[in-house]
Structure formats: structure tokens, C-alpha cells
Design a protein around this motif. Structure first.
Motif, mmCIF file in Angstrom:
data_model
loop_
_atom_site.group_PDB
_atom_site.id
_atom_site.type_symbol
_atom_site.label_atom_id
_atom_site.label_comp_id
_atom_site.label_asym_id
_atom_site.label_seq_id
_atom_site.Cartn_x
_atom_site.Cartn_y
_atom_site.Cartn_z
ATOM 1 N N UNK A 1 51.415 -8.594 102.171
ATOM 2 C CA UNK A 1 50.008 -8.738 102.535
ATOM 3 C C UNK A 1 49.985 -9.446 103.886
ATOM 4 N N UNK A 2 49.713 -8.680 104.932
ATOM 5 C CA UNK A 2 49.758 -9.234 106.282
ATOM 6 C C UNK A 2 48.811 -8.466 107.191
ATOM 7 N N UNK A 3 48.738 -8.916 108.446
ATOM 8 C CA UNK A 3 47.838 -8.288 109.410
ATOM 9 C C UNK A 3 48.255 -6.843 109.661
ATOM 10 N N UNK A 4 47.270 -6.038 110.011
ATOM 11 C CA UNK A 4 47.541 -4.636 110.297
ATOM 12 C C UNK A 4 46.604 -4.153 111.392
ATOM 13 N N UNK A 5 46.975 -3.064 112.022
ATOM 14 C CA UNK A 5 46.150 -2.460 113.062
ATOM 15 C C UNK A 5 45.002 -1.698 112.412
ATOM 16 N N UNK A 6 43.762 -2.084 112.735
ATOM 17 C CA UNK A 6 42.618 -1.411 112.115
ATOM 18 C C UNK A 6 42.542 0.070 112.486
ATOM 19 N N UNK A 7 42.762 0.470 113.753
ATOM 20 C CA UNK A 7 42.745 1.906 114.059
ATOM 21 C C UNK A 7 43.766 2.700 113.236
ATOM 22 N N UNK A 8 44.965 2.136 113.086
ATOM 23 C CA UNK A 8 45.981 2.812 112.268
ATOM 24 C C UNK A 8 45.547 2.871 110.813
ATOM 25 N N UNK A 9 44.961 1.777 110.323
ATOM 26 C CA UNK A 9 44.486 1.753 108.942
ATOM 27 C C UNK A 9 43.369 2.767 108.728
ATOM 28 N N UNK A 10 42.456 2.873 109.693
ATOM 29 C CA UNK A 10 41.346 3.824 109.571
ATOM 30 C C UNK A 10 41.867 5.260 109.517
ATOM 31 N N UNK A 11 42.842 5.569 110.372
ATOM 32 C CA UNK A 11 43.463 6.895 110.324
ATOM 33 C C UNK A 11 44.176 7.115 108.994
ATOM 34 N N UNK A 12 44.828 6.059 108.501
ATOM 35 C CA UNK A 12 45.532 6.162 107.213
ATOM 36 C C UNK A 12 44.561 6.396 106.069
ATOM 37 N N UNK A 13 43.383 5.771 106.134
ATOM 38 C CA UNK A 13 42.382 5.992 105.095
ATOM 39 C C UNK A 13 41.871 7.427 105.119
ATOM 40 N N UNK A 14 41.646 7.947 106.336
ATOM 41 C CA UNK A 14 41.229 9.349 106.454
ATOM 42 C C UNK A 14 42.310 10.274 105.910
ATOM 43 N N UNK A 15 43.547 9.965 106.274
ATOM 44 C CA UNK A 15 44.677 10.738 105.761
ATOM 45 C C UNK A 15 44.729 10.667 104.243
ATOM 46 N N UNK A 16 44.609 9.455 103.712
ATOM 47 C CA UNK A 16 44.694 9.266 102.268
ATOM 48 C C UNK A 16 43.566 9.952 101.520
ATOM 49 N N UNK A 17 42.340 9.813 102.019
ATOM 50 C CA UNK A 17 41.192 10.452 101.370
ATOM 51 C C UNK A 17 41.341 11.962 101.406
ATOM 52 N N UNK A 18 41.790 12.478 102.558
ATOM 53 C CA UNK A 18 42.008 13.925 102.671
ATOM 54 C C UNK A 18 43.040 14.412 101.671
ATOM 55 N N UNK A 19 44.148 13.662 101.555
ATOM 56 C CA UNK A 19 45.203 14.038 100.601
ATOM 57 C C UNK A 19 44.714 13.942 99.164
ATOM 58 N N UNK A 20 43.995 12.867 98.847
ATOM 59 C CA UNK A 20 43.531 12.653 97.478
ATOM 60 C C UNK A 20 42.514 13.716 97.056
ATOM 61 N N UNK A 21 41.609 14.072 97.970
ATOM 62 C CA UNK A 21 40.641 15.127 97.658
ATOM 63 C C UNK A 21 41.339 16.476 97.504
ATOM 64 N N UNK A 22 42.302 16.754 98.379
ATOM 65 C CA UNK A 22 43.073 17.989 98.265
ATOM 66 C C UNK A 22 43.796 18.048 96.927
ATOM 67 N N UNK A 23 44.423 16.938 96.561
ATOM 68 C CA UNK A 23 45.152 16.857 95.305
ATOM 69 C C UNK A 23 44.225 17.089 94.118
ATOM 70 N N UNK A 24 43.056 16.464 94.121
ATOM 71 C CA UNK A 24 42.146 16.583 92.977
ATOM 72 C C UNK A 24 41.638 18.009 92.809
ATOM 73 N N UNK A 25 41.387 18.695 93.929
ATOM 74 C CA UNK A 25 40.918 20.080 93.846
ATOM 75 C C UNK A 25 42.035 20.997 93.356
ATOM 76 N N UNK A 26 43.241 20.816 93.883
ATOM 77 C CA UNK A 26 44.382 21.634 93.461
ATOM 78 C C UNK A 26 44.640 21.470 91.970
#
Length: 275
Positions: free
Chosen positions: A94-119
Motif C-alpha cells: 500500500x503505497x503512492x501511485x501515479x494517478x494517470x496510470x491508475x486511471x488508465x488501469x481502471x479503464x483497462x480493468x473495467x473494460x476487461x471485467x465487462x468483457x469477461x461478464x458478457x462472454x
């Protein structure tokens, strides 16, 4: 090889603490509920109605039991860390992180999770499997709605990320390659969810969260993404979606995941490797 078995042993020990706490708290809760149910109806009560009452009380208490289990499991590990004079924040990344990288990671994660749920929706599971999953899934709808939101939306993501990415994956990675460590940690994460359909979805979710952990280098973005996923599941669980809507979601989500993945991988190559 010694390093491998040491890492595996430590990871399994943490997994055992998590799973053992869940089982112990559930057992104690079951005994308490049974005592409160049967003590008042021991004489002259109809056994079928008493058992039905007991089952209803257990179902209503499921989220509360889960909430208590997760809190106790995390507290046990925190006590161990403090006793050994270790910094728990450092131990679970649990440490500091880059918010832009985290925001991209959240978009990536949400995209993957939605894709997974539909499949998964389009996988032709048997009727018995689907019915048993529906019954299994209905368990999280029992009891107070406020407890449900806290247990499923907040406590579960914190505790599960604390254990499976912060401890199990991190320790496994000390004795094996990250891909293997991620696969094992995700499999354990899936198994802990019980039902075969949920094991599959949780395993895939574990892989996605592991990637987010590696992209950001911190456990915090994983916890936030896990919370987002659980809240989406809670608020949309009773909303039917036609096939054409699922297709639109699949296309949009998979494109989002692909584009953000390319950006994240490129950014990662420009930084010192954490693996």
C-alpha cells in the motif's frame, strides 16, 4: 527450489488464515443462530418450521458473517505484523501511485471485467448449473441492504486484495515467475468463491487485478477497481440485458481494454521493471 517452496508455503499460510477465519466465524455464527432458534422452540415446535426459520436466519446473516470474517482475518495478520515489528503498509504494497496510470488501469480493468461478464453470459452452462448459481448468488442479497453494501462493496474488496494480491501474489512472486504467481494466486482467489461459475469469473478477475497491481505498483488501485466491480454487480444484478445490448457492451469494453492495455504496456517499458 528451496526459494520456490518457501514462497509457496508462506503464501498458502496466508491463504489458510483467510479461509480458516471464514470457516471459523461461519461455524461460530451457525452455532449462535442455531442456539437462538432452537432454544425458543425446543418444546412442541414443528421441526420443519424450526429448520426453515434457522435457514432463513442464516441466509439473512450471510453478509454480516462475511463482514466479520474479513475484519477478523485482516486484524489477525495486522497483529502478526505488529508483533514482528513489520510495517503492514509496506508488506502488502500500500503505497503512492501515479494517478494517470491508475486511471488508465481502471479503464483497462473495467473494460476487461465487462468483457469477461458478457462472454460468461454466452457460455452454454447446463440449466442445473445456472439454477444452482442463481441460488448461490442470491445468498448475498440476504439481510440488511446497508450491511450488504458494506460487506460486499467495501469490506470484501479490501480484505480480498489485502490477502490475494498484497500477500499471496507478492509472496509467490518471490519464488516463481510473475505469470505463474499470478495464475496460482488467481486460482486460489477463484476457489475461495465456491461455485464453479463464480470460480471461473473470480479467477479471471484475479488475473485482471494482478495486471492492475503490476501496472500501478500499488495495492490501492486494485482495491478501488474491486470496489467498483462489486458495486456495479450489486446495482445491476436484477437488471435484464438483451443480447444486442450485451454485444454493444462487449465491443465497447473490449476496445477500451485493448487500447488502454497498449498504452499501459508502452508506459511500463519506459519505467524500471518491478518484476
Amino acid at each position: 527450489m528451496k526459494k520456490f517452496f518457501k514462497a509457496l508455503g508462506i503464501a498458502l499460510l496466508y491463504y489458510g488464515v483467510f479461509l480458516g477465519t471464514q470457516l471459523l466465524v461461519s461455524l461460530i455464527a451457525g452455532i449462535v443462530i442455531a442456539f437462538s432458534t432452537f432454544s425458543g422452540q425446543f418444546f412442541g415446535g414443528d421441526i420443519d418450521s424450526v429448520m426453515a426459520d434457522y435457514s432463513a436466519k442464516v441466509l439473512e446473516s450471510t453478509n454480516l458473517i462475511s463482514l466479520i470474517s474479513n475484519i477478523v482475518a485482516v486484524l489477525i495478520v495486522l497483529i502478526i505484523f505488529f508483533a514482528r515489528k513489520k510495517n503492514p503498509l509496506r508488506e502488502v504494497n500500500i503505497k503512492k501511485f501515479s494517478f494517470p496510470t491508475a486511471a488508465l488501469s481502471w479503464l483497462f480493468g473495467i473494460g476487461c471485467l465487462l468483457t469477461m461478464s458478457v462472454v460468461i453470459e454466452f457460455i452454454p452452462f447446463s440449466d442445473d448449473m445456472i439454477n444452482s448459481f442463481s441460488n448461490f448468488y442470491s445468498v448475498i442479497n440476504g439481510g440488511s441492504y446497508a450491511i450488504q453494501l458494506i460487506a460486499v462493496g467495501i469490506a470484501a474488496p479490501i480484505a480480498e486484495e489485502f490477502f490475494f494480491r498484497g500477500l499471496v501474489y507478492s509472496r509467490l512472486k518471490e519464488g516463481m515467475r510473475p505469470v505463474a504467481a499470478g495464475a496460482v494466486a488467481s486460482l486460489l482467489f477463484g476457489i475461495s468463491h465456491g461455485h464453479p461459475i463464480w470460480i471461473l469469473s473470480a479467477f479471471l478477475m484475479g488475473v485482471i487485478l494482478t495486471l492492475v497491481f503490476e501496472f500501478t505498483g500499488s495495492l490501492v488501485p486494485c482495491i478501488i477497481l474491486h470496489m467498483i466491480n462489486n458495486f456495479i454487480a450489486l446495482f445491476t444484478q436484477n437488471i435484464p440485458t438483451p443480447d444486442y445490448v450485451n454485444i454493444i457492451i462487449l465491443v465497447a469494453a473490449s476496445l477500451t481494454a485493448a487500447v488502454t492495455a497498449v498504452i499501459l504496456v508502452r508506459n511500463r517499458k519506459k519505467q524500471p521493471s518491478r518484476i
